[in-house]
Write an enzyme that holds these catalytic residues in place. Structure first.
Site, PDB file in Angstrom:
ATOM      1  N   ASN A 153       0.799  -1.229   0.000  1.00 52.38           N
ATOM      2  CA  ASN A 153       0.000   0.000   0.000  1.00 52.38           C
ATOM      3  C   ASN A 153       0.831   1.278   0.000  1.00 52.38           C
ATOM      4  O   ASN A 153       0.293   2.368   0.153  1.00 52.38           O
ATOM      5  CB  ASN A 153      -0.961  -0.004   1.192  1.00 52.38           C
ATOM      6  CG  ASN A 153      -1.710  -1.313   1.292  1.00 52.38           C
ATOM      7  OD1 ASN A 153      -1.477  -2.089   2.201  1.00 52.38           O
ATOM      8  ND2 ASN A 153      -2.562  -1.601   0.321  1.00 52.38           N
TER       9      ASN A 153
ATOM     10  N   VAL B 286       1.133   6.922  -0.304  1.00 47.93           N
ATOM     11  CA  VAL B 286       0.437   6.010   0.592  1.00 47.93           C
ATOM     12  C   VAL B 286      -0.993   5.823   0.122  1.00 47.93           C
ATOM     13  O   VAL B 286      -1.699   6.792  -0.143  1.00 47.93           O
ATOM     14  CB  VAL B 286       0.409   6.584   2.031  1.00 47.93           C
ATOM     15  CG1 VAL B 286      -0.294   5.618   2.981  1.00 47.93           C
ATOM     16  CG2 VAL B 286       1.818   6.888   2.513  1.00 47.93           C
ATOM     17  N   CYS B 287      -1.405   4.572   0.038  1.00 52.34           N
ATOM     18  CA  CYS B 287      -2.791   4.274  -0.330  1.00 52.34           C
ATOM     19  C   CYS B 287      -3.564   3.977   0.952  1.00 52.34           C
ATOM     20  O   CYS B 287      -3.442   2.903   1.524  1.00 52.34           O
ATOM     21  CB  CYS B 287      -2.812   3.066  -1.257  1.00 52.34           C
ATOM     22  SG  CYS B 287      -4.462   2.693  -1.807  1.00 52.34           S
ATOM     23  N   LEU B 288      -4.304   4.974   1.408  1.00 53.79           N
ATOM     24  CA  LEU B 288      -5.075   4.824   2.637  1.00 53.79           C
ATOM     25  C   LEU B 288      -6.376   5.579   2.424  1.00 53.79           C
ATOM     26  O   LEU B 288      -6.353   6.766   2.100  1.00 53.79           O
ATOM     27  CB  LEU B 288      -4.284   5.402   3.823  1.00 53.79           C
ATOM     28  CG  LEU B 288      -4.892   5.236   5.208  1.00 53.79           C
ATOM     29  CD1 LEU B 288      -4.979   3.767   5.602  1.00 53.79           C
ATOM     30  CD2 LEU B 288      -4.077   6.001   6.238  1.00 53.79           C
TER      31      LEU B 288
ATOM     32  N   ARG C 100      -7.948   9.838   1.220  1.00 54.40           N
ATOM     33  CA  ARG C 100      -8.548  10.126  -0.075  1.00 54.40           C
ATOM     34  C   ARG C 100     -10.058  10.220   0.067  1.00 54.40           C
ATOM     35  O   ARG C 100     -10.581  11.118   0.711  1.00 54.40           O
ATOM     36  CB  ARG C 100      -8.157   9.018  -1.057  1.00 54.40           C
ATOM     37  CG  ARG C 100      -6.655   8.921  -1.281  1.00 54.40           C
ATOM     38  CD  ARG C 100      -6.357   7.921  -2.358  1.00 54.40           C
ATOM     39  NE  ARG C 100      -7.300   6.814  -2.288  1.00 54.40           N
ATOM     40  CZ  ARG C 100      -6.998   5.550  -2.503  1.00 54.40           C
ATOM     41  NH1 ARG C 100      -5.786   5.223  -2.829  1.00 54.40           N
ATOM     42  NH2 ARG C 100      -7.913   4.616  -2.422  1.00 54.40           N
TER      43      ARG C 100
END
Length: 152
Positions: free
Chosen positions: A73, A80-82, A86
């Site tokens: 992630n 950062v994919c959180l 988003r």
């Protein structure tokens, strides 16, 4: 200013510490060091920079991982994919929510929403190899062609 209060009232997990690289005059830019005490990344130390917008809490802070990490992630550039950074950000959320979310990424990485597709595929298909790759990366080794700095 309420956002400053938010930062001074952070209730961080014990394995997280906050620092202000520009000094206490600039509370809108800070770093949080996360040291997971559980899971694949046990023993590692991961530094995140936070930039809090003047219109916070109407906009999520910008968060980057400054430690190069082998993680489904988090990409090698530190994005950062959180979800709370988003589409799920709401003004009622706080910096705390984000820190707990980041911490959770280390204790339970998610292969279903990847930025690093290779790491995600390994986690999904072969958790033992994933653990071994994480250990190699945290110890300052190579995973495939990519070198990772030691972070434990």
């Amino acid at each position: 200013m309420s956002h400053i209060a938010d930062i001074s009232e952070l209730n961080l997990p014990k394995s997280c510490t906050i620092s202000f690289p520009n000094g206490k005059d600039d509370l809108m830019n800070f770093e949080i060091l996360i040291g997971p005490d559980d899971g694949y990344y046990l023993g590692g130390k991961f530094l995140f920079s936070f930039q809090v917008s003047p219109i916070y809490p109407h906009e999520a802070p910008k968060v980057k991982c400054k430690t190069k990490v082998y993680h489904p992630n988090i990409d090698l550039e530190g994005n950062v994919c959180l979800n709370v950074l988003r589409e799920d950000w709401k003004p009622v959320l706080s910096i705390n929510t984000i820190v707990y979310g980041l911490y959770h990424l280390f204790t339970e990485p998610n292969h279903e929403d990847p930025l690093n597709h290779d790491a995600a595929a390994v986690l999904r298909d072969n958790p033992k190899t994933f653990q071994s790759n994480v250990n190699k990366a945290m110890a300052g080794g190579y995973v495939g062609e990519t070198h990772f700095p030691r972070c434990m």
